[in-house]
Scaffold this active site. Sequence first.
Site, PDB file in Angstrom:
ATOM      1  N   LEU A   1      22.762 -11.178   6.469  1.00 47.77           N
ATOM      2  CA  LEU A   1      23.466 -12.441   6.652  1.00 47.77           C
ATOM      3  C   LEU A   1      24.634 -12.628   5.696  1.00 47.77           C
ATOM      4  O   LEU A   1      24.732 -11.988   4.655  1.00 47.77           O
ATOM      5  CB  LEU A   1      22.465 -13.590   6.538  1.00 47.77           C
ATOM      6  CG  LEU A   1      21.416 -13.602   7.666  1.00 47.77           C
ATOM      7  CD1 LEU A   1      20.283 -14.564   7.357  1.00 47.77           C
ATOM      8  CD2 LEU A   1      22.058 -13.953   9.004  1.00 47.77           C
TER       9      LEU A   1
ATOM     10  N   LYS B   1      17.539 -26.220  16.527  1.00 48.57           N
ATOM     11  CA  LYS B   1      16.925 -24.919  16.807  1.00 48.57           C
ATOM     12  C   LYS B   1      15.947 -25.109  17.967  1.00 48.57           C
ATOM     13  O   LYS B   1      15.166 -26.066  17.979  1.00 48.57           O
ATOM     14  CB  LYS B   1      16.191 -24.445  15.544  1.00 48.57           C
ATOM     15  CG  LYS B   1      15.886 -22.954  15.517  1.00 48.57           C
ATOM     16  CD  LYS B   1      15.675 -22.502  14.077  1.00 48.57           C
ATOM     17  CE  LYS B   1      15.169 -21.088  13.991  1.00 48.57           C
ATOM     18  NZ  LYS B   1      15.199 -20.608  12.575  1.00 48.57           N
TER      19      LYS B   1
ATOM     20  N   GLU C   1      33.899  -9.326  -5.070  1.00 48.65           N
ATOM     21  CA  GLU C   1      33.819  -7.984  -4.496  1.00 48.65           C
ATOM     22  C   GLU C   1      33.177  -7.945  -3.120  1.00 48.65           C
ATOM     23  O   GLU C   1      33.479  -7.064  -2.310  1.00 48.65           O
ATOM     24  CB  GLU C   1      33.072  -7.040  -5.446  1.00 48.65           C
ATOM     25  CG  GLU C   1      33.782  -6.787  -6.766  1.00 48.65           C
ATOM     26  CD  GLU C   1      33.669  -7.924  -7.770  1.00 48.65           C
ATOM     27  OE1 GLU C   1      32.857  -8.851  -7.542  1.00 48.65           O
ATOM     28  OE2 GLU C   1      34.391  -7.910  -8.780  1.00 48.65           O
TER      29      GLU C   1
ATOM     30  N   PHE D   1      31.392  -2.037 -10.112  1.00 52.23           N
ATOM     31  CA  PHE D   1      31.418  -3.345  -9.450  1.00 52.23           C
ATOM     32  C   PHE D   1      31.230  -3.236  -7.932  1.00 52.23           C
ATOM     33  O   PHE D   1      31.021  -4.247  -7.262  1.00 52.23           O
ATOM     34  CB  PHE D   1      32.689  -4.116  -9.814  1.00 52.23           C
ATOM     35  CG  PHE D   1      32.804  -4.400 -11.290  1.00 52.23           C
ATOM     36  CD1 PHE D   1      31.671  -4.544 -12.077  1.00 52.23           C
ATOM     37  CD2 PHE D   1      34.032  -4.510 -11.910  1.00 52.23           C
ATOM     38  CE1 PHE D   1      31.759  -4.792 -13.453  1.00 52.23           C
ATOM     39  CE2 PHE D   1      34.145  -4.762 -13.275  1.00 52.23           C
ATOM     40  CZ  PHE D   1      32.999  -4.899 -14.042  1.00 52.23           C
TER      41      PHE D   1
ATOM     42  N   HIS E   1      36.871   3.889 -13.745  1.00 51.09           N
ATOM     43  CA  HIS E   1      36.071   3.565 -14.923  1.00 51.09           C
ATOM     44  C   HIS E   1      34.627   4.015 -14.769  1.00 51.09           C
ATOM     45  O   HIS E   1      33.691   3.287 -15.062  1.00 51.09           O
ATOM     46  CB  HIS E   1      36.152   2.060 -15.218  1.00 51.09           C
ATOM     47  CG  HIS E   1      37.504   1.643 -15.694  1.00 51.09           C
ATOM     48  ND1 HIS E   1      38.607   1.658 -14.865  1.00 51.09           N
ATOM     49  CD2 HIS E   1      37.962   1.242 -16.906  1.00 51.09           C
ATOM     50  CE1 HIS E   1      39.671   1.266 -15.545  1.00 51.09           C
ATOM     51  NE2 HIS E   1      39.320   1.018 -16.779  1.00 51.09           N
TER      52      HIS E   1
END
Lengths: 626, 626
Positions: free
Chosen positions: B124, B246, B370, B396, B420
Site C-alpha cells: 500500500l 465498505k 526516498e 538510503f 557512499h
Amino acid sequence: MSYHKPEAKTVQDLKDLAQKLRIHSINSTQASKSGHPTSCASLAEIMSVLFFQQLRLNVKHPRDPSSDRLILSKGHAAPILYAAWAETGLFSVEDLKNLRKIDSDLEGHPTPRLNFIDVGTGSLGQGVAVGAGMAYVGKNFDKADYRTYVIVGDGESAEGSVWESLHFAGYYNLDNLCVIFDVNRLGQSEATSLQHKMEVYRDRLESFGFNALVVDGHDIDELCKAFHCAANTKSKPTAIIAKTFKGKDFPNIEDLDNWHGKPLGDQADKVIKHLQGLMVNPNVKLAPKKVGKTGLAPEVDINNVKLCAPPNYKLGDSVATRLAYGTALAKIAADNDRVIALDGDTKNSTFSDKLKNAFPERHIECFIAEQNLVGVAIGAACRRRTVAFVSTFATFFTRAYDQIRMGAISQTNVNFVGSHCGCSIGEDGPSQMGLEDIAMFRTIPGSTIFYPSDAVSTERAVELAANTKGVCFIRTSRPNTCVIYNNDEPFTIGRGKVVRQKPSDEVLLIGAGITLYECLAAADQLEKDCITVRVIDPFTVKPLDVDLIVEHGKQCGGRVVVVEDHYQQGGLGEAVLSALAEQRNFVVKHLFVPTVPRSGPPAVLIDMFGISARNVVLAVNAILKK
Amino acid sequence: MSYHKPEAKTVQDLKDLAQKLRIHSINSTQASKSGHPTSCASLAEIMSVLFFQQLRLNVKHPRDPSSDRLILSKGHAAPILYAAWAETGLFSVEDLKNLRKIDSDLEGHPTPRLNFIDVGTGSLGQGVAVGAGMAYVGKNFDKADYRTYVIVGDGESAEGSVWESLHFAGYYNLDNLCVIFDVNRLGQSEATSLQHKMEVYRDRLESFGFNALVVDGHDIDELCKAFHCAANTKSKPTAIIAKTFKGKDFPNIEDLDNWHGKPLGDQADKVIKHLQGLMVNPNVKLAPKKVGKTGLAPEVDINNVKLCAPPNYKLGDSVATRLAYGTALAKIAADNDRVIALDGDTKNSTFSDKLKNAFPERHIECFIAEQNLVGVAIGAACRRRTVAFVSTFATFFTRAYDQIRMGAISQTNVNFVGSHCGCSIGEDGPSQMGLEDIAMFRTIPGSTIFYPSDAVSTERAVELAANTKGVCFIRTSRPNTCVIYNNDEPFTIGRGKVVRQKPSDEVLLIGAGITLYECLAAADQLEKDCITVRVIDPFTVKPLDVDLIVEHGKQCGGRVVVVEDHYQQGGLGEAVLSALAEQRNFVVKHLFVPTVPRSGPPAVLIDMFGISARNVVLAVNAILKK
C-alpha cells in the site's frame, strides 16, 4: 499554569550560552576537518534553552528512566548536541576536539556508544517515531512526568515517516511530546521546498493534530514561552516551528548556499571573534534542571521473561506458526507486564491480536505505517522500559529497512515477527509474499533470525527472542504445519535439530517452515527408491548451527540440498554456503524461488517455483551424481 | 469551462453500471474463494464514473502513451478494476471468474502481466508516487493532454509515502493529476484512525497544496462534478475525498467490521439479488471515452542510448567512481533527450548535478523523501517514456526497499545509483555507510548490479544500464580510485576482468571498488614473499561471471579470497559462494565488514574492519594452508 518570563539576566546568559555552543561547534569541526557547523548554528538558541531552561536531566546518569528525553533527529548537528552535554559537565569541553576521531565515541552522527544517546540518528526522518514511542510509554505505561523532545530539521521533514509519526502522536494525544522544527531554509544541495513558509508548516501540523507554535528560533524569550506552552498543553502534542537561519551569526555564511557539511576553514577565526563580540559574559556557565522528586518512572524488570505455560500441542496437530506466535505472545505477556505488541493493521493475520484480547492496553495499533511502527517500537524499548514485539507481513518490513538498519546502530532489542512468508501464501500474489525478508534481517549486525517450523518451536522462539539482545526476527508461515516436537523439547539459539536420520544417509537436506515438510515428504519418497537422506531443521538461520551442518554434511558425503521459500540471495541457502565456505569437499544444491511468483494455490505455487518435495527428489537424484 | 450536469439517463446508466461492477466483484471472488469484495463495493460509483465518463482510453491498446492513466493504489480492490476493464470490452466478462487462478493473469493484486496495468500494486501507499511521476512526465516532457488518476484507500493514506508524494505533486503544480481517496472508514483489522473525519482529510490535503474536494462517493452527480472541477483546475493537483462505505449496498455487511478480504460466501446470492433489485437496466452497457486527436504524446525512442563521447581518462588518474557517474550521466543525456535524473537532495554528493548543470529541465529534485523519489522514477519510466536514473547514498535506498521490490513486480527499467558505499566513506559514520545495498538489490528478481572499480568501467556501466531491462543498480564509491582500464576497453554485463595474473598464481582474489585496490596492493606485498595471486574485477555482481571465477579459481588450486566493503550477508562474497555451490574442491575465505563501523579516517576503518591489503595478505597466508 501562568507563564513568567525569565529574568533579563537569565535571558542574556542563555544568549551567551548559545554563542558558546556555536563556538564549540566551529572548533570541533575545525579539529575534525569535517562536519556540519552551519546546521549547528541554526539550533544554538534552541539548544541553549532546552538544556539550561527546559530539560530535567540527571547528568550523572544520563539514561535515568525518569529524566527527560531528547532526540536529535537531524543527527548531523551532533557537534552542538555534544557541546551542550559538555556544558552540563558530563564530560570535558576539551573532549569536543576529538569529534569524529577513531578512538572517540563523539562520532559524526550520534550513536548510543555515548551514554547520553538513546538511539542512533543520521538517517533522516526517524526521530519523531522514536520520540513518540518513548512518549507513549511515558504516558501509558510508566505514567511518569518525564517529557520527550525531538529536534527535526526542515529538510528531513519531507520524509513521509515524519508525517506518519506526527499523525500517531496526534492520534494518541501524546501531550508529553514536543517536536521542534528547525526551519533553517537550506537543505544540502539547495533550498528546501518550503523554505521559510512558516504558515504552511503551521497548517500542516495543526491538521495532523498538533498544537503548532511558530516562533523566531533565535529569540530566547519566544522559545521559553513556547516550551512553557508545550508543557502546559493537555491532550495534544506540541510542535514548535522555529524560523531559523543556517549558519546564524556567521558573517558571509549565514543563510547562504554551499555551506552544508563544511567546516569553516580559514573563515573560522574571524567568525569566532565575531561571536565572542556578541557575548556579554564569555565565561557564562549554566546548569540544567534536575529530575524532580515525584512523577518518577517505576522500576521495571524485563529479565528472564517466560512463557507462563509450556507449549501444549499434540504431535501431529496442524497449526500455523503465525498462530503459535500469537499464543506465545499472550503467554509471555501474562508472565511480564512490560511485554507489549505493536502492529500495522494486520493483527488478525499475524495473530498479535491474541495479546490485544488478553491485555488490550498493551497492544499499540500503529495502522498502515510501517516506518513509524518500527520507530515507535524502538523508542518504546529504549532504556529497557518494555519488551517490544512488532508484527506485520514479513515483506512489509522492507518498508522499514532503514529504520531496522538504524535500530542496529541504536543497539535496539526490538523483536520483529513477519508472517505470510514465501509463495506458500498463495492467491494474494507476489506483492504480499515475503521472499527477501531473511536476506534483509541477516544483514542487520548482531541480529538473531528464528525460522521455526512447528508450533512448539515457535513458542520457544518467542520466549528466546524476548530475552535476547539485539534485533530478533521470527519468520512465521501462513499455512498450517504439523507439530513435530514434543512440548518439552528444548530449543537454543544457534542449535538445529536433526529430524530424520539413518546411518545410510547419502544426502543432507536442510529446510525450514513449509520446506522442512517438503524435505520430509521427499525423504519418504526417496526411501521407496532405497535412497535415504538426513533432514535438518536449523531453527535459527542466524546464528546457524555450523557444526551440526558440517558434521552431518560430512556423514552424507558432503552432499547438501537446501530448500527455502525465499529468493536465492541472502536467505537460508547462502547462509549455509557461508557456513561451508572454508570446507573443501562439499557440494550444495540450492532450491529457491527463482523469480516473481504469481497468484495460485499454495501447493501449485511451491511446485511451480521449484521448492516442492518433487523438486527435492529431483535435486537429490542430481546431487548423487556429484 | 462551465459544468453541464450529465443527463438523467446517463446518471442512471452510471448507477446501474456501478451495481454491475459490484456484482462482478462478488462473482469473481466467489469463484476464487478469496479476495476483497467489500473493498470493491466502496469504489463502485467511482469506477463507473471514471471508466465511463472520465478516462479517455484506447481499449485496443491500453498502454497507448496518449491515453489517460489510472493507478489503483489500493490494489486489493483488483476485482472491480478487472470488472471495469471487462465492461469496456477489452476482455470477456466471463474471464472475471478466473480471478486468482494459476493460469490467469487476473491475479489477487494487479501486475503488468496484464496489458492494461502499468505498475504492480498491493503493497500500500505507493500509487501516488507513481502517478506523480507519470503526471510530471506528461506535463513537462510529453507536454500532452493525458491525465493521471490514482485511487487511494483511506487505510493506506496512513503511509508516509503518500504524503511525500502529495507534497511533490503540490510543489510541482501537477494539475494533470487527480487523486481519489476512497474513505470507506474500515481497515483490515479495525476502523481507520480517521474514520469518516472528512474535514481532517480536507485540511491536510489543502495544506499539502491540493485542490481538495469532499464528496459523497456514492453519488454519481457529485463525482461527475468533482472530476470536472479537477480537470479544470490549473496549477494545482486535485484530491477527490470520497466518503464511502465498505461493502456499500451489501445488506448486513455494509460498514460492518470483520468483512475485510472475505468473499461473501453463502450471503452472495442474497446480496446479488438485492443489487439487481436496485438496477433500472440490468443490461446496461456503456463505452469509455476515446483518446482525442490533439494533445497527443510524442513518439519517443529510448533504444540504444550511448555515451556521446567515450571515456576520457589517463591510466593512473585518480577519480571517484561517483564523479565518473555524473560525467557519464551527462554524456548519455546529451545523446538522448529522454534520459532524466532524479535525486533526493544529494545531487552534489552523488554528482547527478552534472546532468542538472547540462540539462536543468531533466533533473527532478525530489528532496529528502526516498520512497517518493523511487516511486516517481518508476512512474516516469512507465510506457517507456523516459530512461530514469535515481541517485542517493546507497544506504538510503533501504528507505525505498519496498518500492524497489514492487518495481520488480512492475517490470520497471529504472536505474539506481548508490554512492557512499561502505566504511570507506570515513568520518560521517555508520548511519551514512551503504553496507547492505548489494544484498538488497541482489534480491530483486531480474536485477543487474554493477560495481565498477574505476572511472572507465563506471562510464560503461552507466551506458549499459541505460539499455538494460529490469532494475539496474550501480554502486559507486566516495574515495578516488585509480583508472586501470583504457578508454576503449569493452565491458559486458556478466563478464569480469582478470586484472593481474601469472601462471604461478596460488590464490584467486576477488574485490570490487576500493577492495579491488586492496587486493592489488596485497598482491604486490605477497609477491615480495614469492607468493603470486590472481586478481579478478567482477564488474557486475549480478549476473556474476561464474565461468571466469570457476576457471581461474581452479587454476589457483580452488583457493579464493573475496574482499568487500559490505556486510557478510548477501553481498559479493555470498554471490561468489552461490556461484561455486555445486563445485567440489573450492575453499573460500571471505573478508567483509563484520559489525557496525564507526567514524574515522577511511584507511584506518578499512584496516580496523578487516578489508585492507594487510588483512588480504593474512587471509592469503591462511588459505594457503587449506
